[in-house]
Design an enzyme around this catalytic site. Structure first.
Site, PDB file in Angstrom:
ATOM      1  CG  HIS A   1      91.700  47.209 -29.591  1.00  9.47           C
ATOM      2  ND1 HIS A   1      90.386  47.211 -29.158  1.00  9.47           N
ATOM      3  CD2 HIS A   1      91.341  46.909 -31.050  1.00  9.47           C
ATOM      4  CE1 HIS A   1      89.685  46.528 -29.912  1.00  9.47           C
ATOM      5  NE2 HIS A   1      90.021  46.513 -31.013  1.00  9.47           N
TER       6      HIS A   1
ATOM      7  CD  GLU B   1      90.243  49.864 -32.314  1.00  8.39           C
ATOM      8  OE1 GLU B   1      90.202  49.932 -33.564  1.00  8.39           O
ATOM      9  OE2 GLU B   1      89.233  49.286 -31.640  1.00  8.39           O
TER      10      GLU B   1
ATOM     11  CG  ASP C   1      91.602  45.169 -34.120  1.00 12.75           C
ATOM     12  OD1 ASP C   1      90.843  44.384 -33.668  1.00 12.75           O
ATOM     13  OD2 ASP C   1      91.349  46.302 -34.053  1.00 12.75           O
TER      14      ASP C   1
ATOM     15  CG  HIS D   1      81.679  46.121 -32.929  1.00 12.97           C
ATOM     16  ND1 HIS D   1      81.713  47.313 -33.109  1.00 12.97           N
ATOM     17  CD2 HIS D   1      83.105  45.801 -32.754  1.00 12.97           C
ATOM     18  CE1 HIS D   1      82.977  47.845 -33.208  1.00 12.97           C
ATOM     19  NE2 HIS D   1      83.798  46.715 -32.805  1.00 12.97           N
TER      20      HIS D   1
HETATM   21 CO    CO Z   1      86.165  46.812 -32.658  1.00 15.55          CO
HETATM   22 ZN    ZN Z   2      89.276  45.910 -32.849  1.00 15.00          ZN
END
Ligand code: CO
Ligand code: ZN
Length: 328
Positions: free
Chosen positions: A62, A190, A213, A300
């Site tokens: 993504h 995503e 990912d 994140h």
């Molecule tokens: Co993420």
């Molecule tokens: Zn991701």
């Protein structure tokens, strides 16, 4: 790989607003693709290999990242905001965001009698520094933080999932030929619920799906021994996450290819989180799917960290898999 990551991570692309990062990726793959299309949601779909030959394989990484969207502004230059994707309040305080027009804002909090308590997002604001900022309701921003080269490790915002994007680009460039019809999908949205991969998988109707990912880590101080993934020990072959049980034949294909090619790998059981592979697996009448993961610390946060060798080995593993017959 480092140069690719430095370039890709610094381009803002919050979910739904991936046009800048999409154009950059298009330029990076143009010389290596047999066909490039963009679908209605904005997924960039790059085909390599003749249509109709071998297996139809969909790869997905993504290109969107988490961010914020302005919900309210006042006459003093402050904006309130909603999260785009899994924004963690404790990573926001004191951080910076950059709007798509380049404008920077800083995130801070309402004054409170209990400053030790982490505020919720609706107790925070973006300080735009001036009432004349040109930012309005609905404008979006990505978190802002530089790329840093620490040697084997690199640090940046948006390594989730520009690391996966870089792996797909690198695998495509290494792949001189393939007996398959391979679709490299740079997916949108995503972080808000695997939305781009959902429509791309329906369109492509693949025989096999593979996402690339980032995944969690277990190798920092005082992490309870629940996650057996460490940076630098090779790409992690996903067996399970909270949205998907990887198809065992896909897992075996990944492991046997890694062992034959002498590529280090780890086995991954992720307790929470999922990837585009979930959307592919549940597409149409079902698709055998799996994920190659890049171990990543502090996912994140604006300072995510990966080991560059894991990304390089993930690209080598993908290229090795795609250059031969699939064993099922
Ligand atoms: Co993420
Ligand atoms: Zn991701």
């Amino acid at each position: 790989m480092k140069q690719l990551l430095r370039q890709l991570t610094q381009i803002p692309g919050p979910s739904g607003y991936e046009h800048q990062i999409r154009e950059a990726i298009r330029d990076l793959v143009a010389d290596f693709a047999d066909e490039i299309t963009t679908d209605a949601l904005g997924n960039l779909i790059v085909r390599k290999g003749k249509a109709g030959q071998g297996k139809r394989i969909m790869l997905a990484a993504h290109m969107d990242e988490i961010g914020v969207m302005v919900s309210h502004t006042d006459e003093n230059g402050f904006a309130r905001f909603a999260p785009i994707g899994g924004v963690r309040p404790f990573y926001c305080l004191g951080g910076r965001v950059r709007f798509l027009n380049g404008r920077v804002g800083i995130i801070n909090r309402e004054k409170t009698p209990d400053p030790a308590k982490v505020p919720t997002l609706d107790q925070m604001f973006i300080d735009l520094g001036s009432a004349r900022h040109g930012i309005g309701v609905g404008d979006v921003a990505a978190f802002d933080r530089t790329f840093e080269d620490l040697g084997e490790r690199v640090v940046s915002k948006a390594l989730d999932d520009r690391a996966g994007v870089a792996v797909l680009i690198s695998a495509l460039r290494q792949l001189e030929s393939t007996p398959h019809e391979v679709y490299f999908v740079f997916s949108v949205q995503e972080e808000v619920g695997v939305r781009g991969a959902t429509t791309a998988a329906f369109h492509i109707a693949p025989d096999i799906g593979i996402a690339v990912d980032v995944t969690g880590w277990g190798d920092t101080p005082k992490v309870p021994p629940m996650v057996d993934v460490a940076l630098g020990k090779g790409p992690a072959i996903k067996i399970r996450d909270s949205g998907m049980l990887a198809a065992p034949q896909v897992v075996r294909w990944m492991i046997s290819t890694a062992e034959k090619a002498g590529i280090p790998y780890q086995r991954e059981v992720l307790l929470s989180g999922s990837t585009d592979a979930r959307a592919i697996q549940l597409s149409r009448a079902g698709v055998p799917a799996g994920t190659i993961s890049i171990p990543c610390r502090y996912v994140h946060s604006p300072s995510e960290m990966i080991d560059i060798r894991d990304a390089e080995n993930a690209a080598a593993l993908l290229a090795a898999m795609l250059s031969k017959e699939v064993p099922f």
